[in-house]
Structures are given as structure tokens and as C-alpha cells.
Design a protein around this motif. Structure first.
Motif, mmCIF file in Angstrom:
data_model
loop_
_atom_site.group_PDB
_atom_site.id
_atom_site.type_symbol
_atom_site.label_atom_id
_atom_site.label_comp_id
_atom_site.label_asym_id
_atom_site.label_seq_id
_atom_site.Cartn_x
_atom_site.Cartn_y
_atom_site.Cartn_z
ATOM 1 N N GLN A 6 64.798 32.301 -70.201
ATOM 2 C CA GLN A 6 64.164 32.631 -68.907
ATOM 3 C C GLN A 6 64.227 31.291 -68.191
ATOM 4 O O GLN A 6 63.259 31.190 -66.987
ATOM 5 C CB GLN A 6 62.682 32.889 -69.267
ATOM 6 N N SER A 7 64.509 30.017 -68.414
ATOM 7 C CA SER A 7 64.933 28.732 -67.606
ATOM 8 C C SER A 7 65.562 29.137 -66.402
ATOM 9 O O SER A 7 66.734 29.706 -66.626
ATOM 10 C CB SER A 7 65.390 27.732 -68.496
ATOM 11 N N ALA B 254 63.022 31.005 -74.445
ATOM 12 C CA ALA B 254 62.734 29.946 -73.443
ATOM 13 C C ALA B 254 63.874 29.680 -72.383
ATOM 14 O O ALA B 254 63.588 29.432 -71.310
ATOM 15 C CB ALA B 254 61.891 28.912 -73.898
ATOM 16 N N GLU C 30 62.556 23.119 -68.331
ATOM 17 C CA GLU C 30 63.181 23.262 -66.728
ATOM 18 C C GLU C 30 63.957 21.908 -66.698
ATOM 19 O O GLU C 30 63.081 20.653 -66.701
ATOM 20 C CB GLU C 30 62.287 23.533 -65.906
ATOM 21 N N ASN C 31 65.157 21.703 -66.062
ATOM 22 C CA ASN C 31 65.775 20.275 -65.718
ATOM 23 C C ASN C 31 65.885 19.611 -66.895
ATOM 24 O O ASN C 31 66.007 18.483 -66.712
ATOM 25 C CB ASN C 31 64.949 19.792 -64.816
ATOM 26 N N GLU D 295 53.095 28.047 -72.187
ATOM 27 C CA GLU D 295 53.171 26.897 -70.965
ATOM 28 C C GLU D 295 54.209 26.303 -71.497
ATOM 29 O O GLU D 295 54.965 25.581 -70.534
ATOM 30 C CB GLU D 295 51.890 26.382 -70.879
ATOM 31 N N TRP D 296 54.355 25.916 -72.699
ATOM 32 C CA TRP D 296 55.597 24.758 -73.020
ATOM 33 C C TRP D 296 56.689 25.209 -72.629
ATOM 34 O O TRP D 296 57.717 23.966 -72.326
ATOM 35 C CB TRP D 296 55.447 24.757 -74.800
ATOM 36 N N LYS D 297 57.239 26.547 -72.559
ATOM 37 C CA LYS D 297 58.589 26.911 -71.755
ATOM 38 C C LYS D 297 58.933 26.103 -70.453
ATOM 39 O O LYS D 297 60.011 25.777 -70.208
ATOM 40 C CB LYS D 297 58.766 28.198 -71.931
ATOM 41 N N ASN D 298 57.944 25.916 -69.593
ATOM 42 C CA ASN D 298 58.346 25.150 -68.414
ATOM 43 C C ASN D 298 58.961 23.928 -68.628
ATOM 44 O O ASN D 298 59.330 23.222 -67.653
ATOM 45 C CB ASN D 298 56.845 25.207 -67.559
ATOM 46 N N THR D 299 58.443 23.182 -69.805
ATOM 47 C CA THR D 299 58.944 21.663 -70.013
ATOM 48 C C THR D 299 60.429 21.661 -70.361
ATOM 49 O O THR D 299 61.018 20.808 -69.956
ATOM 50 C CB THR D 299 58.433 21.263 -71.370
ATOM 51 N N TRP E 258 52.840 23.779 -78.978
ATOM 52 C CA TRP E 258 53.454 25.310 -79.128
ATOM 53 C C TRP E 258 53.176 25.822 -80.551
ATOM 54 O O TRP E 258 52.839 24.641 -81.335
ATOM 55 C CB TRP E 258 54.866 25.039 -78.923
ATOM 56 N N LYS F 188 68.499 25.467 -67.053
ATOM 57 C CA LYS F 188 68.577 25.372 -68.372
ATOM 58 C C LYS F 188 68.901 23.794 -68.902
ATOM 59 O O LYS F 188 69.847 23.347 -68.213
ATOM 60 C CB LYS F 188 69.551 26.336 -68.864
#
Length: 299
Positions: free
Chosen positions: A97-98, A94, A55-56, A49-53, A42, A101
Motif C-alpha cells: 500500500q506504500s 503495508a 513511506e520513503n 497508522e504505523w504503515k505511514n512510517t 503496532w 516503498k
């Protein structure tokens, strides 16, 4: 747990990664220079794409920020400010948008947020916050962090003091200058040093994760601040070095020009108390500096 550490390749991040990985947690690092499988690129200011990390994730820890160990010229001041504000801002985007969260978001801050104080003991409740470059950076940083509220995301600002560890931070430098015979007091020597052992720093982060009623600003430091003169005396004693040349302010000002740093890092009195941690029942492994130094000088 799944733990994300933004800006996690420095001294604090590496120790947190080791601490939580050894306990079987899944730790991911957001960094500009990924070198391992668990490190994700990042740039600390734009979504990617890092923002997907996120999740959960159970925990998000943001340690991003240009080091304050530099000259406070206009370029460096801008970088110190923007690196902290931009990373906090984009992480908020980020998180917003999760879908799933992070339950907890801890953001770095600093005990430097409090005024120079040789008498007043600054707690989270009664701490005196002043108005200069360093304090205003901390205020802006925390204001950006707490500006947006996500109902299900608990937020904690870590007002961290000097962290003492073998593999980074202030301790190796203090040890080196003491060995060179320069381990006397800096300036008048009566400025307070607030400190915490790296082992306790990691334990504090774990404690905050486990105690869901802790939110807001937390002073991360041991409960017994001591003077700069006393600190240097204890380090000399551990190294069995009987003397240390004192460094008057004019000498520090001159040295800081050559070393590319600021005397504030040594001369500001950080008289801070971890009231919220104490009241919550946190148990420090290193309550006084002698215990911490004994551990750090073990080979």
C-alpha cells in the motif's frame, strides 16, 4: 537513511538502532510498547497508522517473533509460528500500500533452518534443509516472506546464528554458568556452534544495504564454527576458571523442564558457512572466537 525496525526493542534491534543512529540515520521502531519518540505502536498483525512510517524508508528490517527459548508445548508452538507469519504478512500489506516503498526489506530467519550436521558444512547453495518443528517454522517464515514480489523492493532473509554480545543473547548466560562451575561440554560436546559477534552482525546489515546485488537468503555468521566443547573451553580460559562440570543429555533434559526451555537450543549442531557474504567481499572484524571473546570480556 530512514530505517524502520519492526520488533526492534530486543537485543538485536537495540544494537542495530544504536549502530545506525550513531551514523546519523533516522531510525524508527515498531513495537507493542512504545516508550520513546521514535517508537511507534503496532500489534504485529493488523494494519494501522504505523504503515505511514514506511513511506520513503530506505530500509525495513523485521525482527518480530516470539522467542524460541521456551517449552515447545502447543500454545508456545502456535505463538512462535503466528508471531513470525502474521508480522511478515501485515508488513507485506503495508509495503504493497506504500506509495514510496522501502528499497530494501530484510526479514529475520535462522540458521536453524538447516539439519543437525556434524560433517556437512551448510552454505546457502548446498545447505540441507530438513523437517521438524524448528526447521518447518523457518521454512514457513521464508516462504511467507518471499511469496510476494514487489519489483522495486529488494528482499533478504537473514539466516542468523547465535549472536554474541555483552548486553543480551546467549553470551551472558554462557558466562554465568561458567562462573558457577558448569562450563563443561553440553551433551557429547561435538555439536557445532555457529556464531557471530554483535558488531559484525550490525556490519553485515550495513553491508547488505550497501550491496544492491545481494538478495535472497544470507547466512549471517562468522566463517569458523567450532564444537560446543571447544566453545566452553575458550570461555573458561577467558574467565580463568580451570574446570567446568559436563552436562549429560539426561541432566539437560531435566534442567530444561525447570528452566522452561528446550535442549535443542544447546544440542543441535549448526554447522553453517557464510558463503554469500565471503564471496561478496565482506570483511569480518571477528573471524575467530578468541578475538570475539577478548572483546566481549573487556570491561
Amino acid at each position: 537513511m530512514k530505517i524502520i525496525i519492526a520488533g526492534g526493542t530486543g537485543f538485536l534491534g537495540e544494537n542495530l538502532e544504536n549502530y545506525f543512529s550513531k551514523k546519523g540515520n533516522e531510525v524508527y521502531i515498531l513495537t507493542r510498547n512504545p516508550k520513546r519518540q521514535n517508537q511507534i505502536y503496532w500489534d504485529a498483525k493488523t494494519l494501522g497508522e504505523w504503515k505511514n512510517t514506511l513511506e520513503n524508508a530506505a530500509v525495513l528490517i523485521n525482527l518480530t517473533g516470539k522467542s524460541v527459548d521456551c517449552r515447545y508445548n502447543e500454545k508456545n508452538k502456535q505463538e512462535i509460528y503466528s508471531s513470525r507469519i502474521d508480522s511478515t504478512k501485515v508488513l507485506q500489506q503495508a509495503v504493497d500500500q506504500s506509495i514510496n516503498k522501502p528499497k530494501l526489506w530484510m526479514n529475520a530467519s535462522s540458521a536453524t533452518i538447516y539439519v543437525h550436521s556434524e560433517k556437512h558444512l551448510n552454505t546457502e547453495e548446498n545447505g540441507i534443509i530438513g523437517d521438524d518443528f524448528s526447521m518447518n517454522i523457518c521454512k514457513s517464515w521464508e516462504a511467507e516472506f518471499f511469496k510476494s514480489e514487489n519489483g522495486n523492493v529488494r528482499k533478504v532473509a537473514l539466516r542468523t546464528s547465535i549472536v554474541l554480545g555483552k548486553n543480551g543473547g546467549a553470551f551472558p548466560k554462557l558466562k554465568m554458568i561458567t562462573k558457577l562451575g558448569l562450563g563443561g561440554k553440553q551433551g557429547r560436546g561435538n555439536q557445532y556452534v555457529s556464531w557471530i559477534h554483535i558488531g559484525d552482525f550490525c556490519k553485515v546489515v550495513e553491508w547488505i544495504i550497501q550491496n544492491e546485488d545481494i538478495s535472497g537468503a544470507v547466512n549471517v555468521r562468522a566463517p569458523n564454527p567450532l564444537s560446543n566443547e571447544e566453545l566452553m573451553k575458550k570461555i573458561r580460559r577467558q574467565l580463568k576458571i580451570p574446570f567446568g562440570l559436563n552436562s549429560p543429555v539426561w541432566q539437560l533434559e531435566l534442567a530444561s523442564l525447570f528452566l522452561g526451555t528446550e535442549t535443542e537450543l544447546l544440542l543441535k549442531s549448526r554447522n553453517v558457512y557464510p558463503e554469500r557474504l565471503i564471496k561478496s567481499g565482506f570483511q569480518f572484524s571477528y573471524l575467530n572466537l578468541n578475538e570475539a571473546l577478548y572483546n566481549l570480556f573487556e570491561y
